[in-house]
Design a protein around this motif. Structure first.
Motif, PDB file in Angstrom:
ATOM      1  N   ALA A  60      42.208  44.599  50.385  1.00  0.00           N
ATOM      2  CA  ALA A  60      42.434  46.045  50.446  1.00  0.00           C
ATOM      3  C   ALA A  60      42.281  46.675  49.060  1.00  0.00           C
ATOM      4  CB  ALA A  60      43.814  46.343  51.016  1.00  0.00           C
ATOM      5  N   LEU A  61      42.786  46.011  48.030  1.00  0.00           N
ATOM      6  CA  LEU A  61      42.645  46.516  46.669  1.00  0.00           C
ATOM      7  C   LEU A  61      41.176  46.589  46.276  1.00  0.00           C
ATOM      8  CD1 LEU A  61      43.647  47.229  43.788  1.00  0.00           C
ATOM      9  CD2 LEU A  61      43.766  44.766  43.351  1.00  0.00           C
ATOM     10  N   ALA A  62      40.430  45.508  46.559  1.00  0.00           N
ATOM     11  CA  ALA A  62      39.012  45.487  46.214  1.00  0.00           C
ATOM     12  C   ALA A  62      38.245  46.551  46.994  1.00  0.00           C
ATOM     13  CB  ALA A  62      38.429  44.101  46.487  1.00  0.00           C
ATOM     14  N   ALA A  63      38.562  46.697  48.281  1.00  0.00           N
ATOM     15  CA  ALA A  63      37.872  47.686  49.117  1.00  0.00           C
ATOM     16  C   ALA A  63      38.152  49.105  48.638  1.00  0.00           C
ATOM     17  CB  ALA A  63      38.287  47.524  50.573  1.00  0.00           C
ATOM     18  N   ARG A 173      37.768  36.060  27.381  1.00  0.00           N
ATOM     19  CA  ARG A 173      37.622  35.795  28.817  1.00  0.00           C
ATOM     20  C   ARG A 173      38.431  36.812  29.595  1.00  0.00           C
ATOM     21  NH1 ARG A 173      39.303  30.428  31.147  1.00  0.00           N
ATOM     22  NH2 ARG A 173      38.138  29.602  29.380  1.00  0.00           N
ATOM     23  N   ILE A 174      38.018  36.999  30.855  1.00  0.00           N
ATOM     24  CA  ILE A 174      38.776  37.819  31.798  1.00  0.00           C
ATOM     25  C   ILE A 174      38.657  37.134  33.152  1.00  0.00           C
ATOM     26  CG2 ILE A 174      36.792  39.345  32.163  1.00  0.00           C
ATOM     27  CD1 ILE A 174      38.798  41.601  32.751  1.00  0.00           C
ATOM     28  N   GLU A 175      39.802  36.958  33.821  1.00  0.00           N
ATOM     29  CA  GLU A 175      39.827  36.253  35.099  1.00  0.00           C
ATOM     30  C   GLU A 175      40.586  37.049  36.144  1.00  0.00           C
ATOM     31  OE1 GLU A 175      40.824  32.048  35.236  1.00  0.00           O
ATOM     32  OE2 GLU A 175      40.665  31.949  33.052  1.00  0.00           O
ATOM     33  N   GLY A 176      40.078  36.975  37.367  1.00  0.00           N
ATOM     34  CA  GLY A 176      40.774  37.560  38.503  1.00  0.00           C
ATOM     35  C   GLY A 176      40.658  39.076  38.557  1.00  0.00           C
ATOM     36  N   MET A 177      40.945  39.610  39.740  1.00  0.00           N
ATOM     37  CA  MET A 177      40.886  41.050  39.951  1.00  0.00           C
ATOM     38  C   MET A 177      41.867  41.427  41.052  1.00  0.00           C
ATOM     39  SD  MET A 177      37.511  43.465  40.551  1.00  0.00           S
ATOM     40  CE  MET A 177      36.490  42.744  39.284  1.00  0.00           C
ATOM     41  N   LYS A 178      43.103  40.956  40.908  1.00  0.00           N
ATOM     42  CA  LYS A 178      44.067  41.113  41.988  1.00  0.00           C
ATOM     43  C   LYS A 178      45.129  42.181  41.710  1.00  0.00           C
ATOM     44  CE  LYS A 178      43.413  36.475  43.839  1.00  0.00           C
ATOM     45  NZ  LYS A 178      44.009  35.170  44.186  1.00  0.00           N
TER      46      LYS A 178
END
Length: 200
Positions: A60-63, A173-178
């Motif tokens: 839902a966050l990504a959408a 670095r950058i990780e994740g997108m939650k």
């Protein structure tokens, strides 16, 4: 002296990876970034449960973030294993058609909600991208690129990559997108910081 390119790890059924792929495409990152597919759930690990609340929240966050950026995104009803999709991408890389197939696989899963774990669908994707469908099917049938896909997992493990999407660029670095904050961080990175180091 050329600056080493950022390395991106992603999975074709990961919502954040889909969003990151679009952000990087808009930045013209095809050849400015090294793209490595990372199979998150290799068989026989259990498939993603689309009824899981954490997964639903993440999607839902990504959408929502995608919608604000004019990126089409639907909720999949099924999340397949991605090994064969990554194998097809590697076949396409060998045929100099990697990015067309990468985009088509993301679209098949997150827009058309098709099962990208099925070889017949993957062969369709290959053909639509202009690849030889017989060659693609043969490569998938004999697991020709399975070792390559496994090698990407080993590389991610060696670099201590714990989440996708992940970019490793030297010591950065950058990780994740939650989380919304992380989405904003990705947007800033791609738009301003990630390619700040120019080739000399």
């Amino acid at each position: 002296m050329a600056t080493p390119k950022p390395v991106l790890f992603f999975d074709f059924t990961d919502p954040g990876s889909y969003l990151a792929s679009h952000l990087l495409d808009r930045a013209g990152a095809d050849d400015r970034c090294v793209w490595h597919g990372l199979e998150l759930r290799p068989p026989p690990r259990a498939l993603v449960d689309t009824c899981d609340r954490d997964w639903q929240s993440y999607h839902a966050l990504a959408a929502d973030s995608a919608g604000k950026r004019g990126i089409p995104m639907n909720t999949p009803t099924f999340v397949p294993w991605t090994r064969k999709a990554h194998e097809l991408a590697e076949f396409a890389r060998e045929e100099d058609c990697y990015h067309a197939v990468r985009r088509a696989l993301f679209e098949a899963h997150f827009v058309d909600r098709r099962d990208i774990g099925r070889i017949d669908l993957l062969v369709e994707v290959a053909a639509a991208a202009g690849l030889d469908s017989s060659g693609a099917k043969a490569a998938l049938d004999v697991d020709r690129f399975a070792a390559t896909v496994q090698g990407r997992r080993e590389l991610a493990k060696n670099w201590n990559v714990a989440e996708v999407p992940a970019v490793v660029h030297g010591t950065r670095r950058i990780e994740g997108m939650k989380s919304p904050a992380r989405v904003s961080e990705w947007t800033r990175w791609v738009g301003v910081e990630l390619f700040a180091d120019k080739e000399e």
